[in-house]
Design an enzyme around this catalytic site. Sequence first.
Site, PDB file in Angstrom:
ATOM      1  N   HIS A 168       0.817  -1.229   0.000  1.00  0.00           N
ATOM      2  CA  HIS A 168       0.000   0.000   0.000  1.00  0.00           C
ATOM      3  C   HIS A 168       0.844   1.269   0.000  1.00  0.00           C
ATOM      4  CE1 HIS A 168      -3.536  -2.387   0.474  1.00  0.00           C
ATOM      5  NE2 HIS A 168      -3.246  -2.798   1.688  1.00  0.00           N
TER       6      HIS A 168
ATOM      7  N   ASP B 242      -4.401 -13.080   3.174  1.00  0.00           N
ATOM      8  CA  ASP B 242      -5.643 -12.598   3.774  1.00  0.00           C
ATOM      9  C   ASP B 242      -6.881 -12.860   2.914  1.00  0.00           C
ATOM     10  OD1 ASP B 242      -4.513 -10.755   2.084  1.00  0.00           O
ATOM     11  OD2 ASP B 242      -4.374  -9.144   3.558  1.00  0.00           O
TER      12      ASP B 242
HETATM   13  N1  6DK Z   1      -9.394   0.344   7.076  1.00  0.00           N
HETATM   14  C1  6DK Z   1      -2.516  -5.430   3.867  1.00  0.00           C
HETATM   15  O1  6DK Z   1      -2.963  -6.669   4.299  1.00  0.00           O
HETATM   16  C2  6DK Z   1      -3.007  -4.303   4.765  1.00  0.00           C
HETATM   17  O2  6DK Z   1      -2.970  -5.273   2.555  1.00  0.00           O
HETATM   18  C3  6DK Z   1      -4.521  -4.228   4.901  1.00  0.00           C
HETATM   19  C4  6DK Z   1      -4.924  -2.926   5.545  1.00  0.00           C
HETATM   20  C5  6DK Z   1      -6.385  -2.918   5.974  1.00  0.00           C
HETATM   21  C6  6DK Z   1      -6.641  -1.665   6.767  1.00  0.00           C
HETATM   22  C7  6DK Z   1      -8.036  -1.603   7.251  1.00  0.00           C
HETATM   23  C8  6DK Z   1      -8.335  -0.184   7.637  1.00  0.00           C
HETATM   24  C9  6DK Z   1      -9.779   1.654   7.199  1.00  0.00           C
HETATM   25  C10 6DK Z   1      -9.299   2.518   8.156  1.00  0.00           C
HETATM   26  C11 6DK Z   1      -9.748   3.826   8.224  1.00  0.00           C
HETATM   27  C12 6DK Z   1     -10.700   4.265   7.314  1.00  0.00           C
HETATM   28  C13 6DK Z   1     -11.185   3.402   6.343  1.00  0.00           C
HETATM   29  C14 6DK Z   1     -10.732   2.093   6.298  1.00  0.00           C
HETATM   30  F1  6DK Z   1      -0.535  -4.328   3.381  1.00  0.00           F
HETATM   31  C15 6DK Z   1      -0.997  -5.437   3.884  1.00  0.00           C
HETATM   32  F2  6DK Z   1      -0.544  -5.574   5.108  1.00  0.00           F
HETATM   33  F3  6DK Z   1      -0.554  -6.437   3.167  1.00  0.00           F
HETATM   34  O3  6DK Z   1      -7.602   0.443   8.350  1.00  0.00           O
HETATM   35 ZN    ZN Z   2      -3.933  -7.342   2.724  1.00  0.00          ZN
END
Ligand code: 6DK
Ligand code: ZN
Length: 368
Positions: free
Chosen positions: A141, A266
């Site tokens: 990301h 995941d």
């Molecule tokens: N959502 C990953 O597995 C990381 O791809 C996944 C990240 C998920 C975050 C979920 C999250 C929000 C927060 C705030 C507002 C909206 C949505 F990069 C990897 F680790 F691989 O925080």
């Molecule tokens: Zn992920």
Amino acid sequence: LKSAYLWTAAMGWWDTGADPLMPSDFRLGLAPNKHVAHPDAKRLAHELVEVTGLLDHVERLPIVPAREEHVLLVHDAKYVDRVKRESNETGGDCGDGVSPFGLGAYDLALKGLGASLGLLESVVHGKVKNGYALVHPAGHHAEPDRGRGFCMFNNGAISAEYAIKKLGLRRVAIVDLDVHHGNGAEKIFWKRNDVLTISIHQDRCFPPDSGFASSRGGGKGFGYNFNIPLPPGSGTEAYLYALEKLVAPALRRFKPDVIIVPSGLDANIMDPLARQSVTADGFAAITRGMMRVAEELVHGRLVYLQEGGYSPQYTPICIHRIIETLANVTTLAEDPYGYIINTQYGQVLEPWQRAAIDELRPHVKDIR
Ligand code: 6DK
Ligand code: ZN
């Protein structure tokens, strides 16, 4: 030729501190808890690799930390300076408020990046046939000027750029199998036609506003960003169908020199951060599929880089299965969770999943 494997205990020391996603607050009914991206799941994966004896069948490569110049291949100096300073002084956050890091995190991130680049180099130079770098934190990301989604530096994107700029390869493909969108590589290589970025992910999971099939790259890079959003509930057969009808044909047209696979677990049926249904056996089948196209196109050169995976129980089983498959050995007789999940709903290709994949088949033709 053996399959490579990289891990260091230091990776398990990545400090996620108090959870900023769901900070504990008894008034809200929130008990104290670990951050969902705490490195325990990865540490347990390594322990499983050791416990089953799989470690004896792979080539454990040493980890040489990367240097700032490598990070700067895709990230802005301003962002790198900030995380370096905060890592030296206080700890901080990669950029979105849910991606905390502690003291020394910068040096630790350089280890993960170094593991990624070391694996890439060994694969490209033919010292190993393929490999798995069990790195933490994840990277896919991270964008040029900010980290997000638990990621500091984009290990996969930096590796792709390193392959072209430092190892002299012509074309690199990134096939991102994490259940979340590979927004970092999409952004970094948006206008490029020498890096094909493919991402299979759950439709609008994270980031919630990206990963659409209509995001296809710009300028001469049009067609070279290939998003494959799958509906929630997709499982092994949907992944295999997307591989057969979209990923493999796209790679055949692109003719890469190496394939980098940001490897998130995941999309598994036990994961708390997504709603897909892939099993450990499913990951093995997906890996065999990737190995077949890699055999056909790039002498088997596959570089697997760890991304997400949040079930401390099931993530290790899935990672172990992928490493076994890459190394062509079996050291764990069967998926211990298999008797519960292998017959659960979600394995079979459903008509709406097939339709979502078939709809994208015309996109393959824009790759030359
Ligand atoms: N959502 C990953 O597995 C990381 O791809 C996944 C990240 C998920 C975050 C979920 C999250 C929000 C927060 C705030 C507002 C909206 C949505 F990069 C990897 F680790 F691989 O925080
Ligand atoms: Zn992920």
